[in-house]
Motif scaffolding. Sequence first.
Motif, PDB file in Angstrom:
ATOM      1  N   ASN A   1      41.694  37.822  33.062  1.00  0.00           N
ATOM      2  CA  ASN A   1      41.761  36.438  33.045  1.00  0.00           C
ATOM      3  C   ASN A   1      40.651  35.782  32.030  1.00  0.00           C
ATOM      4  N   THR A   2      40.858  35.991  30.520  1.00  0.00           N
ATOM      5  CA  THR A   2      40.130  35.510  29.614  1.00  0.00           C
ATOM      6  C   THR A   2      40.718  35.278  28.372  1.00  0.00           C
TER       7      THR A   2
ATOM      8  N   ARG B   1      41.502  46.041  32.113  1.00  0.00           N
ATOM      9  CA  ARG B   1      41.676  46.175  33.543  1.00  0.00           C
ATOM     10  C   ARG B   1      41.132  47.444  33.836  1.00  0.00           C
TER      11      ARG B   1
ATOM     12  N   GLU C   1      40.669  38.104  24.041  1.00  0.00           N
ATOM     13  CA  GLU C   1      41.395  39.423  24.275  1.00  0.00           C
ATOM     14  C   GLU C   1      40.675  40.758  23.595  1.00  0.00           C
TER      15      GLU C   1
ATOM     16  N   ARG D   1      44.234  42.226  37.431  1.00  0.00           N
ATOM     17  CA  ARG D   1      44.501  41.499  36.290  1.00  0.00           C
ATOM     18  C   ARG D   1      43.388  41.130  35.522  1.00  0.00           C
TER      19      ARG D   1
ATOM     20  N   GLU E   1      34.329  31.747  31.394  1.00  0.00           N
ATOM     21  CA  GLU E   1      34.934  31.166  30.142  1.00  0.00           C
ATOM     22  C   GLU E   1      34.455  30.121  29.478  1.00  0.00           C
TER      23      GLU E   1
ATOM     24  N   ALA F   1      39.665  42.233  27.124  1.00  0.00           N
ATOM     25  CA  ALA F   1      40.602  42.181  28.166  1.00  0.00           C
ATOM     26  C   ALA F   1      41.376  43.286  28.552  1.00  0.00           C
TER      27      ALA F   1
ATOM     28  N   GLY G   1      36.152  37.450  33.834  1.00  0.00           N
ATOM     29  CA  GLY G   1      37.784  37.623  33.892  1.00  0.00           C
ATOM     30  C   GLY G   1      38.145  38.910  33.653  1.00  0.00           C
TER      31      GLY G   1
ATOM     32  N   ARG H   1      52.545  42.259  30.862  1.00  0.00           N
ATOM     33  CA  ARG H   1      51.630  41.385  30.988  1.00  0.00           C
ATOM     34  C   ARG H   1      50.440  41.534  30.279  1.00  0.00           C
ATOM     35  N   ASP H   2      49.857  42.544  29.869  1.00  0.00           N
ATOM     36  CA  ASP H   2      48.523  42.727  29.371  1.00  0.00           C
ATOM     37  C   ASP H   2      48.542  43.914  28.700  1.00  0.00           C
TER      38      ASP H   2
END
Length: 335
Positions: A228-229, A237, A232, A226, A259, A235, A208, A124-125
């Motif tokens: 949230n941005t 964690r 990328e 998670r 954002e 992005a 995020g 997912r990421d």
Amino acid sequence: MQPPTLQDVLEARPRIYAVMQRSPMLRHPLLEQWLGCEAWVKHENHNPTGAFKIRGGLNLLAQLSPDERRRGVVSASTGNHGQSIAFASRMHGVTCRIFVPIGNNPDKNAAMRAYGAEVIEYGRDYDEARLRVEALVAREGWRYIHSANEPHLIAGVGTYALEMLEDADADLDYLFVPIGGGSGAAGCCIVRSGMAARTKVIGVQACGADAFTRSWRGPERVTAERVNTFAEGMATRVTFDLTFGILKEQLDDIVTLDEAELEEGVRAALRFTHNLAEGSGAAPLAAAKQYGSKLAGKKVGCVMSGGNIDITTLARIVAGPPSTEPVSGGTRPTS
């Protein structure tokens, strides 16, 4: 694992300049009016892959052993690091595999494939893609290239910081740089300290995806559930041992952007510099805007780290509010 030194950055330059030129560092009058200070933009978005990461890939692949070249390389990326490794792998005739999260920037995926990499979508990421790579490496025998815990990568990308301080006569008061895995900011800190420059290095993150910010400010490192941005390039964690160790000790401050502020940075790059910047690449402009009057009379450097934004995201952002008034929210400077 030892962090690279200024000497490592100096030794990386001929490997990099054999392939690419120094990127431009320019002043833009409209941007300076918006920020209220003298501002120099380091245009890493003008590099062959459209991002600063190419420097690290060129430095690392040039130093692989014959056995590592035979085994081939693998990495996880949301795109710019992956393009760097794919580009350099093609130059050296090395098999390259890049794992990306499902739904990753399609333009970055296409670019990696165009450079000859096998692109595998998983998770997912970025961090789930990275963990998949790390689970497969021992079984498959590939040479794993971590996006941050690689001294040769940091030394390579540090060459842009060396160019900035040389081109500005080592006289920048502030240098704003985005932080995802932290290789770019770590390179900036190593060069700044090695040159004994007075420049303050200011990191920039997305609200995020702020695990690094919370770890850097707090007593211990944290992991987010998670991200949230749309940016990328920032992005992540988690924090990574090598870059976090350097930045915990040497980074001067960090700013987080929501954002709307990141989108405002992309629009500002277009309107005031006529450059296409992805979310992380435009983030330093928005962060400098947050510093406001603190920058009056100062000489400021902003790293436009990349311009690989996909057309759908760009269209959405350009259609947004055109206001150039100061944005609100996010985390204000602390030093």
